[in-house]
Design a protein around this motif. Structure first.
Motif, short mmCIF file in Angstrom:
data_model
loop_
_atom_site.label_atom_id
_atom_site.label_comp_id
_atom_site.label_asym_id
_atom_site.label_seq_id
_atom_site.Cartn_x
_atom_site.Cartn_y
_atom_site.Cartn_z
N VAL A 1 2.69 -2.92 -10.26
CA VAL A 1 1.35 -2.34 -10.15
C VAL A 1 0.75 -2.68 -8.79
O VAL A 1 0.21 -1.81 -8.10
CB VAL A 1 0.43 -2.85 -11.29
CG1 VAL A 1 -1.02 -2.51 -11.02
CG2 VAL A 1 0.87 -2.28 -12.62
N GLU A 2 0.87 -3.93 -8.37
CA GLU A 2 0.32 -4.34 -7.07
C GLU A 2 1.02 -3.63 -5.92
O GLU A 2 0.37 -3.21 -4.95
CB GLU A 2 0.42 -5.85 -6.92
CG GLU A 2 -0.52 -6.60 -7.85
CD GLU A 2 -0.30 -8.10 -7.85
OE1 GLU A 2 0.59 -8.61 -7.11
OE2 GLU A 2 -1.01 -8.79 -8.61
N TYR B 1 -0.07 0.03 -5.89
CA TYR B 1 -1.46 0.11 -5.42
C TYR B 1 -1.51 -0.07 -3.90
O TYR B 1 -2.30 0.59 -3.22
CB TYR B 1 -2.36 -0.92 -6.11
CG TYR B 1 -3.80 -0.73 -5.70
CD1 TYR B 1 -4.55 0.29 -6.27
CD2 TYR B 1 -4.38 -1.50 -4.70
CE1 TYR B 1 -5.85 0.51 -5.88
CE2 TYR B 1 -5.68 -1.28 -4.30
CZ TYR B 1 -6.42 -0.28 -4.89
OH TYR B 1 -7.71 -0.05 -4.49
N ASP C 1 -3.17 2.38 -1.29
CA ASP C 1 -4.11 1.83 -0.30
C ASP C 1 -3.71 2.25 1.11
O ASP C 1 -4.56 2.62 1.93
CB ASP C 1 -4.13 0.31 -0.42
CG ASP C 1 -5.43 -0.31 0.00
OD1 ASP C 1 -6.48 0.36 -0.13
OD2 ASP C 1 -5.40 -1.47 0.45
N SER D 1 -10.17 -2.34 -7.23
CA SER D 1 -9.40 -1.10 -7.38
C SER D 1 -10.21 -0.05 -8.13
O SER D 1 -10.07 1.13 -7.87
CB SER D 1 -8.07 -1.38 -8.07
OG SER D 1 -8.27 -1.93 -9.35
N SER E 1 -11.08 3.52 -6.58
CA SER E 1 -10.75 4.73 -7.32
C SER E 1 -11.93 5.70 -7.33
O SER E 1 -11.77 6.90 -7.14
CB SER E 1 -10.33 4.37 -8.75
OG SER E 1 -10.05 5.52 -9.49
N ARG F 1 -0.70 8.16 -6.81
CA ARG F 1 -1.59 7.91 -7.95
C ARG F 1 -0.84 8.05 -9.26
O ARG F 1 -1.05 7.27 -10.20
CB ARG F 1 -2.77 8.89 -7.92
CG ARG F 1 -3.82 8.56 -6.92
CD ARG F 1 -5.02 9.51 -7.09
NE ARG F 1 -5.78 9.60 -5.88
CZ ARG F 1 -5.85 10.66 -5.08
NH1 ARG F 1 -5.18 11.76 -5.38
NH2 ARG F 1 -6.57 10.63 -4.00
N TYR G 1 1.25 5.00 -9.66
CA TYR G 1 0.38 3.87 -9.98
C TYR G 1 -0.05 3.94 -11.44
O TYR G 1 0.02 2.93 -12.16
CB TYR G 1 -0.84 3.87 -9.06
CG TYR G 1 -1.85 2.79 -9.40
CD1 TYR G 1 -1.65 1.48 -8.98
CD2 TYR G 1 -2.99 3.08 -10.14
CE1 TYR G 1 -2.57 0.49 -9.29
CE2 TYR G 1 -3.90 2.10 -10.46
CZ TYR G 1 -3.69 0.80 -10.03
OH TYR G 1 -4.59 -0.18 -10.34
N LYS H 1 -5.58 -3.22 -16.57
CA LYS H 1 -5.93 -2.60 -15.29
C LYS H 1 -6.32 -1.16 -15.57
O LYS H 1 -5.90 -0.57 -16.55
CB LYS H 1 -4.76 -2.68 -14.33
CG LYS H 1 -4.37 -4.12 -14.00
CD LYS H 1 -3.50 -4.21 -12.80
CE LYS H 1 -3.11 -5.62 -12.48
NZ LYS H 1 -4.16 -6.41 -11.90
#
Length: 185
Positions: free
Chosen positions: A29-30, A33, A37, A82, A86, A133, A136, A164
């Motif tokens: 996930v990190e 993301y 980013d 986050s 978003s 996206r 993610y 999350k």
């Protein structure tokens, strides 16, 4: 005694596998993301060029351009969650879309090679963002499932893992556009 030792070893192996699975999902996930980013940063870097190109010709779109600039500044500050990113991303996508539609009303901008290149770059980044996206959201779904399903939920709770949020579009973007209004400009 041997059976007890075997059972303990099996339990330890299961615990290690569950632990590693949770860590892997959290890191995925990190990592994804971070990709989102990075693409957002590329888009934020492109925005000033786009605004400078269209600003003079689109004087009556000034409030939209100012809102895009304000959102970009807010996102570039750093230290935002986050969830906040978003929301900013969703608002920015909507505003950039309206600018791209408005460019169609200005023949001098449509013919400008720089504007065309910027539009192409922005479209490319938007497509990459869309794919990132989706990746993610899938990683977040896998992570959320893992921390909520038995038996990993016990370990996740102990590790203080929390749900999350996935990327969502804002409510206003879910509405169908009025096509009649688009053609009556």
């Amino acid at each position: 005694m041997n059976i007890f030792l075997i059972v303990v070893v099996i339990l330890v192996v299961i615990l290690v596998l569950l632990y590693n699975s949770l860590i892997s999902k959290k890191n995925q996930v990190e990592n994804i993301y971070a990709s989102v980013d990075t693409l957002l940063k590329k888009r934020f870097d492109l925005i000033p060029s786009l605004i400078a190109t269209v600003q003079e010709a689109m004087k009556h779109e000034k409030s939209t351009l100012e809102e895009i600039t304000a959102l970009r500044s807010q996102a570039m500050k750093g230290g935002i969650s986050s969830d906040q990113m978003s929301k900013i991303d969703s608002q920015l996508s909507s505003l950039l879309g309206s600018i791209m539609v408005a460019v169609e009303d200005y023949p001098e901008l449509k013919a400008n090679e720089n504007t065309l290149n910027l539009q192409h770059s922005l479209n490319e980044i938007e497509e990459q963002l869309s794919a990132a996206r989706r990746a993610y959201n899938q990683a977040v779904t896998d992570y959320n499932n893992a921390i909520e399903m038995f038996p990993t939920n016990i370990l996740a709770n102990y590790m203080r893992y929390t749900r999350k949020q996935v990327f969502r579009i804002i409510e206003g973007e879910k509405k169908n556009p009025n096509v009649k209004d688009l053609f009556n400009k």
